[in-house]
Design an enzyme around this catalytic site. Structure first.
Site, PDB file in Angstrom:
ATOM      1  N   TRP A  12       0.642  -1.262  -0.020  1.00  0.00           N
ATOM      2  CA  TRP A  12       0.096  -0.058  -0.007  1.00  0.00           C
ATOM      3  C   TRP A  12       0.954   1.328   0.103  1.00  0.00           C
ATOM      4  O   TRP A  12       0.276   2.347   0.139  1.00  0.00           O
ATOM      5  CB  TRP A  12      -1.060  -0.121   1.165  1.00  0.00           C
ATOM      6  CG  TRP A  12      -0.402   0.343   2.463  1.00  0.00           C
ATOM      7  CD1 TRP A  12       1.162  -0.176   2.914  1.00  0.00           C
ATOM      8  CD2 TRP A  12      -0.659   1.164   3.513  1.00  0.00           C
ATOM      9  NE1 TRP A  12       1.426   0.170   4.130  1.00  0.00           N
ATOM     10  CE2 TRP A  12       0.265   1.054   4.698  1.00  0.00           C
ATOM     11  CE3 TRP A  12      -1.912   1.534   3.892  1.00  0.00           C
ATOM     12  CZ2 TRP A  12       0.141   1.764   5.953  1.00  0.00           C
ATOM     13  CZ3 TRP A  12      -1.986   2.237   5.320  1.00  0.00           C
ATOM     14  CH2 TRP A  12      -1.032   2.149   6.003  1.00  0.00           C
ATOM     15  N   ASP A  13       2.215   1.174  -0.187  1.00  0.00           N
ATOM     16  CA  ASP A  13       3.279   2.292   0.211  1.00  0.00           C
ATOM     17  C   ASP A  13       2.830   3.390  -0.949  1.00  0.00           C
ATOM     18  O   ASP A  13       3.207   4.545  -0.605  1.00  0.00           O
ATOM     19  CB  ASP A  13       4.590   1.726   0.229  1.00  0.00           C
ATOM     20  CG  ASP A  13       4.812   0.689   1.297  1.00  0.00           C
ATOM     21  OD1 ASP A  13       4.121  -0.143   1.517  1.00  0.00           O
ATOM     22  OD2 ASP A  13       5.733   1.019   2.079  1.00  0.00           O
ATOM     23  N   GLU A  18       0.534  -4.158  11.745  1.00  0.00           N
ATOM     24  CA  GLU A  18       0.699  -5.514  11.387  1.00  0.00           C
ATOM     25  C   GLU A  18       1.003  -6.306  12.500  1.00  0.00           C
ATOM     26  O   GLU A  18       1.144  -7.687  12.625  1.00  0.00           O
ATOM     27  CB  GLU A  18       1.976  -5.642  10.394  1.00  0.00           C
ATOM     28  CG  GLU A  18       1.589  -4.977   9.159  1.00  0.00           C
ATOM     29  CD  GLU A  18       2.835  -5.384   8.302  1.00  0.00           C
ATOM     30  OE1 GLU A  18       4.057  -5.290   8.775  1.00  0.00           O
ATOM     31  OE2 GLU A  18       2.568  -5.335   6.997  1.00  0.00           O
ATOM     32  N   LYS A  20       2.575  -1.367  15.961  1.00  0.00           N
ATOM     33  CA  LYS A  20       3.870  -1.126  15.010  1.00  0.00           C
ATOM     34  C   LYS A  20       3.857   0.078  14.594  1.00  0.00           C
ATOM     35  O   LYS A  20       5.041   0.739  14.521  1.00  0.00           O
ATOM     36  CB  LYS A  20       3.756  -2.277  14.054  1.00  0.00           C
ATOM     37  CG  LYS A  20       5.099  -2.255  13.087  1.00  0.00           C
ATOM     38  CD  LYS A  20       5.105  -3.350  12.113  1.00  0.00           C
ATOM     39  CE  LYS A  20       6.521  -3.105  11.213  1.00  0.00           C
ATOM     40  NZ  LYS A  20       6.201  -4.061  10.109  1.00  0.00           N
ATOM     41  N   GLN A  21       2.787   0.486  14.069  1.00  0.00           N
ATOM     42  CA  GLN A  21       2.716   1.784  13.353  1.00  0.00           C
ATOM     43  C   GLN A  21       1.350   2.495  13.498  1.00  0.00           C
ATOM     44  O   GLN A  21       0.430   1.961  14.107  1.00  0.00           O
ATOM     45  CB  GLN A  21       3.175   1.620  12.028  1.00  0.00           C
ATOM     46  CG  GLN A  21       2.089   0.711  10.991  1.00  0.00           C
ATOM     47  CD  GLN A  21       2.583   0.083   9.931  1.00  0.00           C
ATOM     48  OE1 GLN A  21       3.217  -0.995   9.971  1.00  0.00           O
ATOM     49  NE2 GLN A  21       2.470   0.952   8.821  1.00  0.00           N
TER      50      GLN A  21
HETATM   51  C1  BGC Z   1       5.005  -1.808   7.060  1.00  0.00           C
HETATM   52  C2  BGC Z   1       3.930  -1.920   5.940  1.00  0.00           C
HETATM   53  C3  BGC Z   1       4.597  -1.502   4.761  1.00  0.00           C
HETATM   54  C4  BGC Z   1       5.753  -2.470   4.283  1.00  0.00           C
HETATM   55  C5  BGC Z   1       6.380  -1.992   2.984  1.00  0.00           C
HETATM   56  C6  BGC Z   1       6.120  -3.030   6.647  1.00  0.00           C
HETATM   57  O1  BGC Z   1       7.075  -2.921   7.634  1.00  0.00           O
HETATM   58  O2  BGC Z   1       4.331  -2.256   8.075  1.00  0.00           O
HETATM   59  O3  BGC Z   1       3.197  -0.841   6.180  1.00  0.00           O
HETATM   60  O4  BGC Z   1       3.878  -1.488   3.695  1.00  0.00           O
HETATM   61  O5  BGC Z   1       6.699  -2.358   5.360  1.00  0.00           O
HETATM   62  O6  BGC Z   1       6.889  -0.959   3.262  1.00  0.00           O
END
Ligand code: BGC
Length: 799
Positions: free
Chosen positions: A355-356, A494, A614-615
């Site tokens: 989704w980046d 995540e 995590k985020q």
């Molecule tokens: C993040 C995701 C991201 C992925 C790729 C992961 O560590 O939690 O949000 O899409 O990295 O960058």
């Protein structure tokens, strides 16, 4: 060090992996890591070359199970250029020089962002006295198939003889990420080598990817300006090499120029890749001319992406822009490729597309809309695969994969390794269905920024309506709640994949998923109602879409459930009942707890049990939607989102987030800056230094973090200025950070190219180039002014 260079002094093997990633050169078609040309692969060196969208699939056995993974393929290495001193008496040559066996006397490396070159200057000791070597390389931004490496040797004190070998190496494998080393990595097969019959100085190497069958060809022309030198070709061992030997007179430089062309069978306008590569390398201009045309191509890019931020932040932002443009350039717009999360800079996440793009397209929309359109087209081409995936899951519409590669099927690994415990664990991150909303969001914002209704009404509408249909079909009506619910998903955080002790993965009513789904449904209804009549008729017929279905979309968009607990928005249903983590205790014990999930798993616990993210998850909503829009979205859902609720929500999640993703610092920095909170800078700084300081502890050598890099550019452009185009007006609402309060940039909005924005203490200047065709309306809070072509309007900022 200048504003346009990144310089590295000395040779430090421990630093090489990070430098290689940060000194990668690319042009959106392919990229090559900034590895030393004389060493080949072997710790600490990893010279990877990757072409956008070039993937291959392999089956491996791990933990007693067969797993299939698709990887962005490490292509044959075009860099090799090694050399050694030849003994004066014609005796056997010594070993090839490497910085590891014989550390250089001096070593200086310069990444020049303006010129797009990587230059190395070395001095070494040889039995015949000191030798100076200067090496400059480029991956051509004008001709995406070309790369070149010029090496100049100068004997400093006495005569000497040198042998140099310039090669193409087809023996490479994918081995750039330690965690994946138990997995199969041999993607290349049928390696063949030869010499161009039309030009014996040019060697070629061809191969094919084992499952995807992509033909790959490289040709290298090597020339030295040494009179009386000798040359021969060596085509053994999966390499195509040209060896040159020549004499050096003290103080008289000899230059070896290597010019390389790379083609694959995916390229348009070629007969066969090998013929194209030989022809291109054989007829390419000399290095100086290539440097000039390459510099011109870069200048044109920089002109479209003007960014003037003073100080350290500005230098880092320019590096971020450089790497974004090397990964996604106008050449990418000619390809079928998505946004690789880790750039074309390494093998982490296997070159997959997540989704980046949500953090990347908003920046590109305002500078390079043709690239955004191509990246959205990558998604549209994979719409049938997303519809198939939905069907297989028993759903209607389009279910985009969490990780996407070549054909749009789900590429998320089913097992991942926790390096801390050494255990292979089931991976349920593919339940991040919110990726579909990211695709839809980008379609909408792209159309808003560009006015490209041609796209919005065709491919854009097909994509968006199918995603909406998936959401409407995923929403189950709960009569008890009188609300729709979306169950069994994973949100952006995540760490939470399942309820503690649950038999199956997935969570219910992830607030981010539900609110963004509601937004997608609302936009889909709006779009359906505004499509031009004939187009609407065709689309509705093709999608078998009827008014009754639109009514359901409308209903779901107004009644999706958002959970709350203790006066804050819950990340998902039941989040409030999770245990509190002893954050201080864990910090004291482990120091860096960004990857808390790995720490807890290694302890035999699980992060699923805790209120620990995590985020940014819920808070992502404040990143995507300005406060006015977010409040309206909640109001449409029948919830009141006022400043107090939002502030409490921010205060709840902020101390419960470990920032285990580079996206986290960015989102928190953006949010807190807009709220004018003093902690904002800590997060912005973390986002800025994420890659240059390898903040996530060893992840940058495996590839840069493209989302965070592009996101920081957008932070300056939209985050700190509040820039928004609404009703044909450029609206601004600056929230400058004390540490970043004077800067300027230009953007493109629809027919207005080169709108200049400059923020200074107390004022905001907006200018239009004299070439603009019409005046531009600019709004700041409750004031609106009109800026005429060639003029600058100064707006005072409230103190
Ligand atoms: C993040 C995701 C991201 C992925 C790729 C992961 O560590 O939690 O949000 O899409 O990295 O960058």
């Amino acid at each position: 060090m200048t504003d346009w260079t990144w310089e590295y002094e000395g040779y430090d093997p421990a630093e090489e992996p990070l430098r290689e990633a940060l000194c990668t050169l690319g042009n959106g078609y392919f990229a090559t890591r900034g590895a030393a040309p004389e060493t080949g692969a072997g710790p600490p060196h990893y010279p990877g070359t990757y072409a956008a969208g070039c993937y291959n699939r392999l089956v491996s056995t791990v933990a007693g199970r067969e797993v299939e993974n698709e990887d962005m393929v490490n292509l044959p290495d075009w860099l090799p250029l090694r050399f050694r001193a030849l003994p004066p008496d014609d005796g056997p040559p010594g070993p090839w020089w490497t910085p590891d066996a014989h550390p250089p006397l001096e070593h200086h490396q310069v990444l020049d962002l303006r010129a797009g070159t990587l230059t190395r200057r070395l001095r070494l000791d040889t039995p015949q006295g000191p030798l100076a070597v200067e090496q400059c390389r480029l991956v051509h931004m004008g001709d995406p198939h070309l790369a070149a490496l010029r090496t100049t040797f100068t004997a400093e004190s006495g005569p000497m003889r040198l042998e140099a070998e310039s090669a193409l190496d087809g023996t490479v494998v994918n081995a750039g990420v330690a965690r994946y080393r138990d997995l199969e990595g041999r993607h290349l097969t049928d390696v063949r080598t030869g010499e161009d019959s039309a030009d014996p100085g040019t060697v070629w190497l061809t191969c094919r990817t084992s499952a995807s069958g992509i033909g790959v060809a490289l040709a290298a022309r090597t020339r030295a300006d040494a009179p009386g030198g000798a040359a021969r070709t060596d085509l053994s061992g999966g390499r195509a090499a040209r060896r040159l030997s020549f004499a050096l007179r003290p103080g008289v430089p000899v230059t070896v120029e290597k010019t390389v062309a790379l083609f694959t069978s995916r390229d348009p306008a070629i007969g066969d890749p090998c013929g194209a590569a030989c022809q291109r390398a054989g007829t390419a201009a000399g290095f100086e001319d290539l440097l000039a045309s390459h510099g011109r191509a870069w200048r044109h890019l920089w002109d479209r992406a003007e960014l003037d931020v003073p100080g350290k932040a500005g230098r880092i932002l320019r590096l971020h822009l450089f790497h974004v443009l090397q990964t996604l350039s106008p050449h990418t717009a000619e390809l079928d490729a998505g946004v690789p999360a880790r750039g074309l800079h390494g093998e982490a996440y296997r070159g997959h597309v997540f989704w980046d793009e949500l953090f990347v397209l908003p920046y590109l929309n305002l500078h390079f809309p043709e690239i955004s359109r191509a990246l959205l087209t990558y998604r549209h081409r994979r719409l049938p695969a997303a519809c198939r995936a939905a069907r297989e899951a028993g759903r209607k519409g389009a279910m985009y994969p969490w990780q996407s590669g070549s054909d749009g099927r789900e590429e998320t690994q089913t097992l991942h390794l926790n390096p801390r415990s050494g255990r292979w664990l089931p991976d349920s991150s593919c339940l991040q269905r919110h990726v579909g909303s990211a695709v839809a969001y980008n379609v909408w914002r792209y159309a808003q920024a560009t006015g490209d209704l041609g796209f919005l009404h065709t491919k854009g509408a097909e994509t968006l309506l199918n995603i909406a249909r998936f959401w409407a079909d995923s929403a189950e009506y709960d009569p008890g709640e009188e609300r729709y619910r979306i169950r069994g998903v994973v949100g952006p955080d995540e760490y939470h994949e399942a309820y503690p002790d649950a038999a199956a993965p997935g969570l219910d009513d992830n607030a981010y998923t539900n609110v963004t789904a509601a937004w997608v449904l609302a936009r889909a209804v709006e779009l359906s109602r505004t499509l031009p009549a004939p187009r609407k008729a065709h689309l509705f017929e093709d999608l078998a879409l009827e008014e009754a279905e639109l009514e359901r979309w409308e209903d779901v968009s107004r009644r999706l459930r958002v959970p709350f607990h203790d006066g804050v928005i819950s990340q998902f249903e039941g989040y409030g009942a999770l245990a509190e983590l002893d954050w201080e205790g864990y910090r004291a014990r482990y120091g860096d707890i960004r990857r808390l999930d790995r720490i807890l798993e290694a302890e035999g616990d699980t992060v699923n049990r805790y209120q620990a993210s995590k985020q940014a998850d819920v808070l992502m909503l404040g990143f995507l939607f300005p406060p006015r829009e977010l409040a309206a979205l909640f109001a449409r859902l029948g919830y009141r989102l006022d400043d107090g609720l939002w502030r409490r929500t921010v205060d709840h999640y902020l101390p419960r987030t470990s920032h285990g993703s580079t996206l986290s610092g960015l989102v928190h920095g953006w949010l807190l800056a807009r709220e004018r909170r003093p902690e904002a800078w800590t997060h912005v700084e973390e986002a800025l230094t994420g890659d240059v300081a390898d903040v996530q502890g060893g992840t940058t050598p495996e590839g840069i973090h493209l989302g965070a890099m592009a996101g920081t550019l957008d932070l300056v452009q939209r985050g700190l200025t509040g820039l928004e185009f609404r009703d044909g007006t450029l609206h601004l609402d600056p929230a400058p950070l004390p540490q970043l309060c004077e800067y300027g940039f230009s953007v493109r909005f629809r027919e207005f190219w080169g709108i200049g924005v400059r923020v200074t203490a107390g004022a905001l200047d907006v200018s239009l180039p004299s070439t603009a065709n019409a005046p531009l309306r600019v709004g700041l809070h409750d004031r609106t002014v009109t800026v005429a072509p060639g003029e600058t309007a100064r707006l005072a900022l409230p103190r």
